[in-house]
Design an enzyme around this catalytic site. Structure first.
Site, PDB file in Angstrom:
ATOM      1  N   ASP A 101       0.837  -1.189   0.000  1.00  0.00           N
ATOM      2  CA  ASP A 101       0.000   0.000   0.000  1.00  0.00           C
ATOM      3  C   ASP A 101       0.878   1.247   0.000  1.00  0.00           C
ATOM      4  O   ASP A 101       2.004   1.219  -0.514  1.00  0.00           O
ATOM      5  CB  ASP A 101      -0.925  -0.056   1.229  1.00  0.00           C
ATOM      6  CG  ASP A 101      -2.270   0.596   0.957  1.00  0.00           C
ATOM      7  OD1 ASP A 101      -2.325   1.826   0.898  1.00  0.00           O
ATOM      8  OD2 ASP A 101      -3.255  -0.138   0.783  1.00  0.00           O
ATOM      9  N   HIS A 113      -3.707   5.886   3.686  1.00  0.00           N
ATOM     10  CA  HIS A 113      -4.436   4.695   3.246  1.00  0.00           C
ATOM     11  C   HIS A 113      -3.807   3.398   3.770  1.00  0.00           C
ATOM     12  O   HIS A 113      -4.504   2.528   4.308  1.00  0.00           O
ATOM     13  CB  HIS A 113      -4.481   4.697   1.719  1.00  0.00           C
ATOM     14  CG  HIS A 113      -5.418   3.703   1.126  1.00  0.00           C
ATOM     15  ND1 HIS A 113      -5.090   2.386   0.926  1.00  0.00           N
ATOM     16  CD2 HIS A 113      -6.693   3.831   0.670  1.00  0.00           C
ATOM     17  CE1 HIS A 113      -6.114   1.747   0.363  1.00  0.00           C
ATOM     18  NE2 HIS A 113      -7.107   2.608   0.202  1.00  0.00           N
ATOM     19  N   SER A 126     -11.259  -1.387  -0.590  1.00  0.00           N
ATOM     20  CA  SER A 126      -9.998  -1.326   0.151  1.00  0.00           C
ATOM     21  C   SER A 126     -10.242  -1.554   1.629  1.00  0.00           C
ATOM     22  O   SER A 126      -9.322  -1.909   2.364  1.00  0.00           O
ATOM     23  CB  SER A 126      -9.368   0.054   0.032  1.00  0.00           C
ATOM     24  OG  SER A 126      -8.827   0.249  -1.220  1.00  0.00           O
TER      25      SER A 126
HETATM   26  C1  LIG Z   1      -5.033  -4.674   1.490  1.00  0.00           C
HETATM   27  O1  LIG Z   1      -4.922  -3.307   1.349  1.00  0.00           O
HETATM   28  C2  LIG Z   1      -6.027  -2.702   0.752  1.00  0.00           C
HETATM   29  C3  LIG Z   1      -5.791  -1.238   0.707  1.00  0.00           C
HETATM   30  O2  LIG Z   1      -4.596  -0.953   0.206  1.00  0.00           O
HETATM   31  C4  LIG Z   1      -7.258  -2.978   1.505  1.00  0.00           C
HETATM   32  O3  LIG Z   1      -8.349  -2.475   0.846  1.00  0.00           O
HETATM   33  C5  LIG Z   1      -7.409  -4.427   1.649  1.00  0.00           C
HETATM   34  O4  LIG Z   1      -8.489  -4.671   2.464  1.00  0.00           O
HETATM   35  C6  LIG Z   1      -6.200  -5.008   2.282  1.00  0.00           C
HETATM   36  N1  LIG Z   1      -6.358  -6.435   2.380  1.00  0.00           N
HETATM   37  C7  LIG Z   1      -5.750  -7.106   3.315  1.00  0.00           C
HETATM   38  C8  LIG Z   1      -5.941  -8.591   3.249  1.00  0.00           C
HETATM   39  O5  LIG Z   1      -5.047  -6.596   4.154  1.00  0.00           O
END
Ligand SMILES: *[C@@H]1O[C@H](CO)[C@@H](O)[C@H](O)[C@H]1NC(C)=O
Ligand SMILES: *[C@@H]1O[C@H](CO)[C@@H](O)[C@H](O)[C@H]1NC(C)=O
Ligand SMILES: *[C@@H]1O[C@H](CO)[C@@H](O)[C@H](O)[C@H]1NC(C)=O
Ligand SMILES: *[C@@H]1O[C@H](CO)[C@@H](O)[C@H](O)[C@H]1NC(C)=O
Ligand SMILES: *[C@@H]1O[C@H](CO)[C@@H](O)[C@H](O)[C@H]1NC(C)=O
Length: 412
Positions: free
Chosen positions: A162, A195, A352
């Site tokens: 991210d 984010h 996200s």
């Molecule tokens: C991974 O990161 C995204 C945002 O960057 C988020 O929307 C998503 O839920 C995250 N998934 C996990 C498994 O952490």
């Protein structure tokens, strides 16, 4: 080399060469989905001698007319049977690469953007949603009850691809560490956006997290305002797979979390599938286009655990993508979590936000139950535990499944 450079100046080639301009393009000036001029991702066939091929590429690039203005090889990828590279090449060089027998495919690099839709003021109802069979009636963002086993994902790892993570946030109690910055040299290894910290917060923070004992590993693939390119995301996956496979026993206890959405990319889907083949599960958002998830990557990668978004009333969020590529729905509207300053809270909506709930859930289950080491077993277990036929307007072709941790709370 210098002579070639001078000769080209004399001919005035500089002024007309397309990639000369390309080199000046900053992705921050491009829109989501735009092609990055002059930049390519090359996938190699399995069992190719990568070193020999790369030295051939360097050679071809050296002889190219645009040597002085195209960067050439920028990133190399080698993990779990996925082999390739990314870089800036002129038309002539890329034509030679494309014609080479070792090359599986060439894809022009593209810009993708994170879309966290809304920001409002104030508890995460999502944690109640994934731990209760009873529909939520009070839709306040905070003030809900989360029921979970105290193992809480202990011994598991979330690789968060991210915008970076504020790893020193006291909410992580030292469980968040720096991994890799794919934008090294362009931007510092901090979360300039918020984010990434929000996502990491939903996965593992003390107040907002699903798996409150899991370790977060920060893999920065997104630049400040939410932009990335396919090459930087694949670079991040390359680092993660090599880091995970370099640590015995780590694969079965890890997930990759990605909330980025690109229009469908073969290279990115292939990278996610290769990571899965080496035992690492990717949990990804379905995307925020109110369209079929099959139109987006990594959502359309066949081995990804793809998550759509619902509101507290279990209605599919109006933005959430849908269709057979979706595996499960999870809370993704008005989700409170951390932001990129100590003590800050931010409420966001998007797939996200739904994907980290399921990433956290995957880690929670991996920490709690045996037999969930493989990506396929984890996806199967999450679908098995999910509550069926409670999602309103799941969308054509979607499974009607709402993420649930299977907890049984005693009633007194
Ligand atoms: C991974 O990161 C995204 C945002 O960057 C988020 O929307 C998503 O839920 C995250 N998934 C996990 C498994 O952490
Ligand atoms: C935490 O990290 C951020 C970003 O690197 C930095 O600005 C801040 O000073 C750090 N906070 C503490 C308490 O060390
Ligand atoms: C994986 O990354 C972590 C965090 O950067 C590092 O401490 C560890 O040594 C790495 N392991 C391998 C096998 O590369
Ligand atoms: C960034 O690049 C420098 C120079 O190549 C290197 O020393 C450093 O370890 C890199 N940092 C990260 C976080 O990858
Ligand atoms: C569900 O909640 C959303 C807002 O989060 C709202 O827009 C929608 O109208 C609600 N649907 C129903 C059937 O109440």
């Amino acid at each position: 080399m210098m002579m070639q450079y001078l000769a080209r100046l004399a001919l005035g080639i500089f002024a007309i060469a397309g990639p000369a301009l390309a080199a000046q393009v900053d992705i921050l000036d491009l829109q989501d989905g735009d092609l990055v001029p002059g930049k390519y991702i090359v996938n190699l066939k399995p069992a190719v001698d990568i070193k020999a091929h790369l030295s051939w590429v360097r050679d071809v690039h050296k002889r190219s007319l645009d040597l002085c203005v195209t960067a050439g090889l920028e990133k190399t990828f080698s993990f779990a049977g996925f082999a390739g590279y990314a870089g800036e090449f002129d038309d002539d060089t890329i034509a030679k690469i494309l014609a080479d027998a070792n090359v599986l495919s060439v894809e022009q690099d593209r810009v993708g953007r994170i879309s966290a839709l809304v920001q409002q003021g104030d508890a995460p109802w999502g944690l109640e949603s994934i731990s209760s069979r009873t529909p939520i009636t009070d839709t306040n963002t905070r003030g809900h009850t989360y029921s979970y086993d105290s193992t809480a994902g202990s011994g598991t790892f979330a690789y968060v691809l991210d915008s970076g993570v504020l790893t020193n946030n006291t909410q992580f109690n030292g469980r968040a560490i720096k991994g890799y910055n794919a934008w090294n040299g362009t931007e510092s290894f901090d979360d300039h956006f918020g984010h990434g910290t929000h996502v990491a917060g939903t996965i593992a923070s003390e107040t907002y997290g699903v798996a409150k004992q899991a370790t977060v590993i920060d893999v920065k693939v997104v630049r400040s305002v939410g932009y990335s390119t396919l090459a930087h995301v694949i670079d991040g996956i390359n680092w993660v797979v090599n880091n995970v496979t370099g640590t015995p026993g780590r694969a079965g206890k890890s997930v990759i979390n990605m909330s980025l959405a690109f229009s469908t990319s073969t290279s990115l889907n292939r990278a996610v599938d290769a990571a899965s083949a080496s035992g690492i599960l990717s949990v990804v958002g379905a995307g925020n286009d109110n369209a079929l998830a099959s139109t987006r990557s990594p959502a359309s990668a066949s081995t990804a655990l793809t998550v759509g978004a619902v509101s507290a009333n279990r209605t599919r969020a109006p933005f959430s993508n849908y269709g057979p590529e979706v595996d499960v729905f999870a809370p993704g509207v008005n989700v409170a979590s951390l932001w990129n300053e100590e003590g800050a809270e931010s409420v966001n909506s998007g797939t996200s936000m739904s994907s980290p709930h399921v990433a956290g859930l995957a880690l929670y289950l991996k920490g709690l139950e045996d037999g969930l080491d493989s990506p396929a077993a984890t996806i199967k277990r999450i679908k098995q535990l999910a509550q069926s036929d409670v999602v309103v307007d799941a969308g054509e072709g979607s499974p009607n499944l709402l993420a649930y941790n299977g907890i049984t709370v005693p009633t007194y």
